[in-house]
Every structure is written in structure tokens, then in C-alpha cells.
Write a protein that holds these residues in place. Sequence first.
Motif, PDB file in Angstrom:
ATOM      1  N   HIS A 143       0.813  -1.276  -0.122  1.00 60.16           N
ATOM      2  CA  HIS A 143       0.029   0.006  -0.077  1.00 60.16           C
ATOM      3  C   HIS A 143       1.012   1.380  -0.092  1.00 60.16           C
ATOM      4  N   VAL A 202       1.545  -8.292   3.504  1.00 57.77           N
ATOM      5  CA  VAL A 202       1.075  -6.905   3.198  1.00 57.77           C
ATOM      6  C   VAL A 202       2.209  -5.988   3.919  1.00 57.77           C
ATOM      7  N   ASP A 204       1.945  -2.250   4.569  1.00 60.09           N
ATOM      8  CA  ASP A 204       0.993  -1.232   4.713  1.00 60.09           C
ATOM      9  C   ASP A 204       1.762   0.165   5.132  1.00 60.09           C
ATOM     10  N   TYR A 210      -7.104   0.850   5.820  1.00 60.66           N
ATOM     11  CA  TYR A 210      -6.557  -0.258   4.955  1.00 60.66           C
ATOM     12  C   TYR A 210      -6.259  -1.461   5.631  1.00 60.66           C
ATOM     13  N   LEU A 211      -6.085  -1.478   6.980  1.00 59.18           N
ATOM     14  CA  LEU A 211      -5.824  -2.747   7.726  1.00 59.18           C
ATOM     15  C   LEU A 211      -7.020  -3.875   7.466  1.00 59.18           C
ATOM     16  N   THR A 213      -8.673  -4.217   4.802  1.00 61.81           N
ATOM     17  CA  THR A 213      -8.477  -4.727   3.594  1.00 61.81           C
ATOM     18  C   THR A 213      -7.335  -5.822   3.712  1.00 61.81           C
ATOM     19  N   ASP A 214      -6.251  -5.480   4.172  1.00 63.02           N
ATOM     20  CA  ASP A 214      -5.277  -6.409   4.639  1.00 63.02           C
ATOM     21  C   ASP A 214      -5.644  -7.575   4.928  1.00 63.02           C
ATOM     22  N   CYS A 218      -5.264 -11.252   2.930  1.00 57.38           N
ATOM     23  CA  CYS A 218      -4.247 -12.207   3.222  1.00 57.38           C
ATOM     24  C   CYS A 218      -4.834 -13.686   3.118  1.00 57.38           C
ATOM     25  N   ILE A 224       0.953  -9.329   8.024  1.00 56.43           N
ATOM     26  CA  ILE A 224       0.922  -7.884   7.775  1.00 56.43           C
ATOM     27  C   ILE A 224       1.725  -7.156   8.494  1.00 56.43           C
TER      28      ILE A 224
END
Length: 324
Positions: A143, A202, A204, A210-211, A213-214, A218, A224
Amino acid sequence: MRALVIDDGKLRVEERPTPTPEADQVLVDVASAGLNRADTMQARGLYPAPPGWPPDVPGLEFAGTVAATGRGVKALNEGDRVLGIVGGGAHATHLITKEDLCSRLSDELDMVAAGGIPEAFITAHDALVTQGDLRPGQRVLIHGVGSGVGTAAVQVARLLGATTVGTSRTEAKLLKAEELGLDQGVLASESMADEIGEVDVVIDLIGGDYLATDVEVCRVRGRIVIVGLLAGARTTLNLAAVLSKRLTIRGTTLRARPDYEKALAARAFEREVLPSLQHGDTQVVVDNVFMLDDAAAAYEYMLSNEGYGKTIIDCRGGLGRTAE
């Protein structure tokens, strides 16, 4: 020496005594220093320097020439070209740092561009390998792929034999990242998870929502690694998915680590990434270069979020320039 000083939230350049290195310290004649988000936060009083580093002179990375050495320095000599990460003080004509935080720089690398290497590439390598345990053949999501760390992460992942997918709010940045080897670019949106697909790791650089989405993209036992919080420090998380997928979520920062941990990260970068940079197979993406006297404008430019890659401060003087 001349240094960029934070004075009640404002930036100015002032004359200061040039320090003398002691023990395992080296005095570096700074050629250039990258500008990072942490510097802009420090300037606003939100991110104080770690103990032992200048509290009012920002700058977390540098490239330059060793000007003097302390008696305990073992390998470096006056005249050696070096780069490295520090806890602060790099936005100046001279810098005191420890020998262990320096890496030798070959003659092939441009000294101005090299000032944008350490923070981006050491952070990217540490996040991908040490924190994220990325393996060849795996798929990594980045990201903020148009940032300095993002452009470095694309290239480091490629060196490791991984496949990359990156997000950005700007189509132009995605197209530029593809020139660096990005396999798939995705415009950032609330529904981007469907386009991203499944990933193993990920990186990030945005944080905030956005987390979520992570976690969604996954695979089982995915990793992450949260590196930045540009979108904020709070979010709502699906903990059931974290449990069922047996995910690992880690936060990381270089600046807050003790010097011996920074040195370990620097040594890993030297072994696995620096040779590629010095041979020209990997490159620091330079967006803009400002001279030290125009450093305040560099800070404003970074806060505009218009840049792609690294913003660098030329500490040698002369006219600022825009990279091609």
C-alpha cells in the motif's frame, strides 16, 4: 557547520559549531539527506527525536564523506564515502553518527541520489524479510506503492523472487511503479480487495482502514507489517478473520530502535540489497531535490502528497533541481 533547525514549529537554517567525533563516532560531511514523513511530524512537534540524537535538527538518513573519526573507529577512514540511517541530525552540512550505522558507498552511485537510499531501502528490506518473512514465489501487497519506501519495496521484492501488487490513489504513480517491476497496480478504493486478490504478505504504508483490506486479502498464515499511518492510527478490525486465518500483524519503525538493532538492519541491507544498487540493477527513485536553504519548501512539498519516490535535500549548497 550549517543545520536545519526546528524553532517553535518553524524551520530555519543556522550556523552551529562543527562537532568532534569521539570513541566509535564519525563526523560525516553530508552531501545529501532524504526527507521522510517522520521529519515532517517532528517539525510539527509530533515525533520527538530518540535520546542521544539532536532534538531540533531533523533528518533520518544521509550520504556523504567521512571527515574525521573517533579513536575507537575500526574500519572507516577520512575520505570514505558512506551512507546510513540515524535518529536525527542529517539535515545539516555535517553529522555525528556511529561507525556501525554507516555503510560504504561505491564511486558508481551519485552522492545526491544516495541520500535517499538508506531509510527507504533498509525499511523496505527489514519489513519484507525480517518482519514479513517474504519467500521467493510468494505474493506481496504494497500500500502506498508510489512512496519512497513503496518504490523500494517493489524492487526488493523483485530481487527476492516475489510477485508484487501495489495500491495508490493515483493512476500515474501505478504506471511509474510498473516501470520498476510492479506486477499489478490497483487504484485505492473501498472495494479494492476484490481486485487485489490473495496475498501472503502486506507492507502497509497507509494504516487506518486499509488494515481491514489487509485482513481480507491475506491468505491463511499471512503476515501484515504496518509501516506507516498516513490514513490514521485507528480502525475497526474483523478479529474473527484474524483468528481463522491465523494472521500475524506487526508494527515496525526504524527510528525508535536502539542503535544495535539499526546496525543489524543496516548489515542485512548491505548483504542483500546494496550490491544491486551499486551495480545499477536497483535504483532509488528521486522525485525532487532541494538545497538546504530551501528545505522548508521541501517539507511543504512532501505534505502535498504529490511526489513519487524520494524528496532529497542537497546539503552541499548550490541550486536545487528537479529530477528527470
